[in-house]
Design a protein around this motif. Structure first.
Motif, mmCIF file in Angstrom:
data_model
loop_
_atom_site.group_PDB
_atom_site.id
_atom_site.type_symbol
_atom_site.label_atom_id
_atom_site.label_comp_id
_atom_site.label_asym_id
_atom_site.label_seq_id
_atom_site.Cartn_x
_atom_site.Cartn_y
_atom_site.Cartn_z
ATOM 1 N N LEU A 97 -1.937 0.423 -7.091
ATOM 2 C CA LEU A 97 -2.588 0.170 -5.801
ATOM 3 C C LEU A 97 -4.081 -0.051 -5.986
ATOM 4 O O LEU A 97 -4.668 -0.963 -5.383
ATOM 5 C CB LEU A 97 -2.330 1.337 -4.849
ATOM 6 N N ARG A 123 -3.775 5.394 1.379
ATOM 7 C CA ARG A 123 -2.881 4.238 1.343
ATOM 8 C C ARG A 123 -2.916 3.465 2.665
ATOM 9 O O ARG A 123 -2.878 2.235 2.674
ATOM 10 C CB ARG A 123 -1.451 4.699 1.023
ATOM 11 N N TRP A 162 0.021 4.674 -7.595
ATOM 12 C CA TRP A 162 -1.378 4.823 -7.228
ATOM 13 C C TRP A 162 -2.297 3.924 -8.066
ATOM 14 O O TRP A 162 -3.152 3.221 -7.518
ATOM 15 C CB TRP A 162 -1.807 6.286 -7.366
ATOM 16 N N ALA A 212 0.826 -1.205 0.000
ATOM 17 C CA ALA A 212 0.000 0.000 0.000
ATOM 18 C C ALA A 212 0.861 1.256 0.000
ATOM 19 O O ALA A 212 0.456 2.298 -0.524
ATOM 20 C CB ALA A 212 -0.928 0.002 1.212
ATOM 21 N N CYS A 272 -5.860 -3.445 -5.028
ATOM 22 C CA CYS A 272 -6.932 -3.432 -4.029
ATOM 23 C C CYS A 272 -8.180 -4.130 -4.567
ATOM 24 O O CYS A 272 -8.818 -4.906 -3.859
ATOM 25 C CB CYS A 272 -7.243 -1.991 -3.630
#
Length: 464
Positions: A97, A219, A94, A89, A101
Motif C-alpha cells: 500500500l 487505509r 501494508w 487500500a 500510494c
C-alpha cells in the motif's frame, strides 16, 4: 487466496461515520461560497485599487484555458484511483500500500504538471527570475555565500537575492546548489527532484496515522492523500520538497515516541535532524512544531524530546558555524516582505481569502471531513485527560494541530496570498480527515477532488 477489505469491517467503523451526508455536502458548499466571495471581492479590489498583486484572486494565477500532455494522463490517473483506490487500500499488504500510494501520488503530480507541458510545467518552473536556480553561480564558494547571505536580502543593496532566495533560509537554495554539484543541474532536474521527493509526503502521513491512530484509519485515508488538488502546486514549486521533509520529521518522531520502530532512538534522532533542516528550508515551517507536539500528546510521553532536540540542533549549528545568522535573516526578511507585495496586500482581505485558497487546495472531501472532525473535537479533548482516545479521535487531534498551525500562519500577516503553495506542509495533514467520511460515498468525494484539480489546472495558469 481470498483477499480481505481492511477498510470496511463493521466492528471497526469510525464513530464519526454514522450520519450527516447532507451536512457534509453543506460543508463543501460553504467552501464553494467562500471561494466565490473571495473571487468577487478580489475582483472588486483589483478593479478599484490594484492592491492584491495577484492576477486571479484569491489564487496567484492567470485565466488561461489550455491543454497539454497531462490533459490525457491526469484523467486516467484520477479514474484509476477513483475506481480502484478504495478497494486496493483495503486489500493490499501494508508495504504494498505504501509503495502504491507513492507511485500513484507521483503519477498524479506529474500528470497535473504536464498539463502545462514539460518545459513550462516542470523544466522551467524553478528557473524564472524569482527562483533559486538564478543564483547557483553565486554559490561557487558556499562558505562565502552563507557568510554574506544576509547582506543581500533587502531590496536596495546591489545584488539583492531574487524573491524566493531572499524569502527562505539558505538551506533551500543550497539544495539546488548541491544537486548542481553532483551533475543534476538545471531546471529539469530541479523540478523532478521536487516532485519525486514531494510525492513521498503522502507515505509519511500514512505511516503517522497508522502509528498514532490505527491501520484501518490510515487505509481509509490513503486514496484521499493521493487524489488531492494541492498536487497542482506540489509539482510547480519547491514547497512540495519542503512538505516532504517536514512530513517525514513528524512520521519519524511518531515511530520513535510510540516505540513502533526497530530503533526508536534512531527514528527520533532522524526526525529531529529533519525538523532542523525544515527550519532552514522555510522560516514559517517552524510551526510544524505544533503537529510534532500533537505526536507527543498522542503518544503520552515526553521521553523522546531530548534526543529529538539534539537531532534538531545539527543543521542550525552547522549553518551558524558556517556564518549564517537565522534570526537576523528572519528580521531582514520581514522588512523585505513589506518592501514588496506584502506591504500593499490588504490584511483585511487576505486574512480570510487565504482560507479560500486553502479550500480550493484541499478540496471538498477534506472540507466535509473537517466538518466531522469539528463535531468530534469536544469529545476528543475530554478523552485526552483520561487516556481513552480512540483512533478517530487521534486523527482529529493530529488534524487539529495542523489546522492550528495554518491559522497561526494566517493571523501572522506574513502569508498574504500564494498560500495554495506556501501552506502545503500544513494542508497535507488536513487530507487524512477524509477517512471520517462514510464508505458509501467515498468514490463520489474522490471524483469531486479530481474535478477541482483538473478544472483549476486547465483553466488557470498557476503561479510559481
Amino acid at each position: 487466496m481470498k483477499t480481505v477489505d481492511r477498510t470496511d469491517r463493521p466492528a471497526q467503523r469510525l464513530p464519526a461515520q454514522r450520519a450527516g451526508h447532507l451536512r457534509d455536502i453543506g460543508a463543501a458548499v460553504a467552501g464553494l461560497l467562500l471561494v466565490a466571495a473571495a473571487v468577487l471581492v478580489g475582483r472588486a479590489f483589483d478593479d478599484s485599487v490594484r492592491v492584491l498583486v495577484v492576477h486571479w484572486p484569491p489564487l496567484l494565477a492567470t485565466w488561461y484555458p489550455h491543454v497539454g500532455p497531462g490533459t490525457w494522463a491526469a484523467p486516467v490517473v484520477a479514474t484509476a484511483v477513483i475506481a480502484y483506490g478504495p478497494v486496493l487500500a483495503g486489500r493490499l499488504r501494508w508495504r504494498q500500500l505504501l509503495l502504491s500510494c507513492y507511485v500513484a501520488s507521483l503519477a498524479w503530480v506529474f500528470s497535473l504538471a504536464l498539463v502545462d507541458g514539460w518545459g513550462r510545467g516542470i523544466a522551467a518552473r524553478l528557473t524564472t527570475k524569482h527562483e533559486y536556480l538564478r543564483v547557483i553561480g553565486r554559490f561557487d564558494d558556499i562558505g562565502a555565500a552563507l557568510r554574506g547571505f544576509n547582506d543581500h536580502i533587502l531590496v536596495g543593496p546591489p545584488g539583492n537575492w531574487p524573491a524566493h532566495v531572499a524569502g527562505h533560509p539558505p538551506g533551500s537554495t543550497l539544495t539546488f546548489v548541491l544537486l548542481d554539484r553532483i551533475g543534476l543541474g538545471g531546471g529539469a532536474w530541479a523540478g523532478v527532484w521536487c516532485i519525486v521527493t514531494g510525492a513521498s509526503a503522502a507515505v509519511a502521513v500514512l505511516i503517522t496515522v497508522r502509528t498514532l491512530a490505527d491501520e484501518y484509519t490510515a487505509r481509509r485515508a490513503a486514496p484521499f492523500l493521493v487524489l488531492t488538488p494541492v498536487a497542482i502546486w506540489a509539482g510547480t514549486s519547491a514547497d512540495g520538497y519542503f512538505t516532504a521533509v517536514a512530513a517525514w520529521s513528524v512520521a519519524l518522531l511518531a515511530l520513535g515516541a510510540t516505540r513502533k520502530d526497530r530503533s526508536p532512538a534512531a527514528a527520533t534522532l532522524a526526525g529531529g535532524l529533519l525538523f532542523g533542516l525544515t527550519c532552514y528550508l522555510s522560516y514559517g515551517l517552524t510551526l510544524v512544531a505544533l503537529p510534532l507536539l500533537a505526536v507527543l500528546v498522542l503518544a503520552r510521553t515526553a521521553r523522546p524530546l531530548p534526543l529529538f532536540l539534539l537531532g534538531s540542533l545539527v543543521v542550525p549549528v552547522a549553518f551558524t558555524l558556517a556564518g549564517f545568522n537565522w534570526w537576523e535573516a528572519y528580521h531582514l526578511l520581514v522588512e523585505r516582505y513589506y518592501q514588496g507585495a506584502g506591504g500593499v496586500r490588504p490584511y483585511s482581505y487576505w486574512v480570510w481569502a487565504n482560507l479560500a485558497c486553502t479550500a480550493i487546495a484541499v478540496g471538498p472531501a477534506t472540507l466535509a471531513g473537517l466538518r466531522r472532525a469539528a463535531t468530534g473535537a469536544p469529545g476528543t479533548v475530554r478523552t485526552l485527560r483520561t487516556g481513552t482516545t480512540v483512533p478517530s479521535q487521534s486523527l482529529v487531534l493530529l488534524v487539529s494541530a495542523a489546522l492550528l498551525a495554518l491559522l497561526a500562519a494566517d493571523l501572522s500577516g506574513m502569508s498574504k496570498a500564494e498560500t495554495e503553495r506556501i501552506w502545503q506542509p500544513f494542508m497535507l495533514w488536513l487530507l487524512p480527515v477524509a477517512a471520517l467520511l462514510p464508505t458509501q460515498g467515498r468514490r463520489g468525494w474522490l471524483a469531486a477532488q479530481a474535478c477541482v484539480a483538473l478544472t483549476v489546472n486547465h483553466l488557470l495558469w498557476t503561479g510559481w
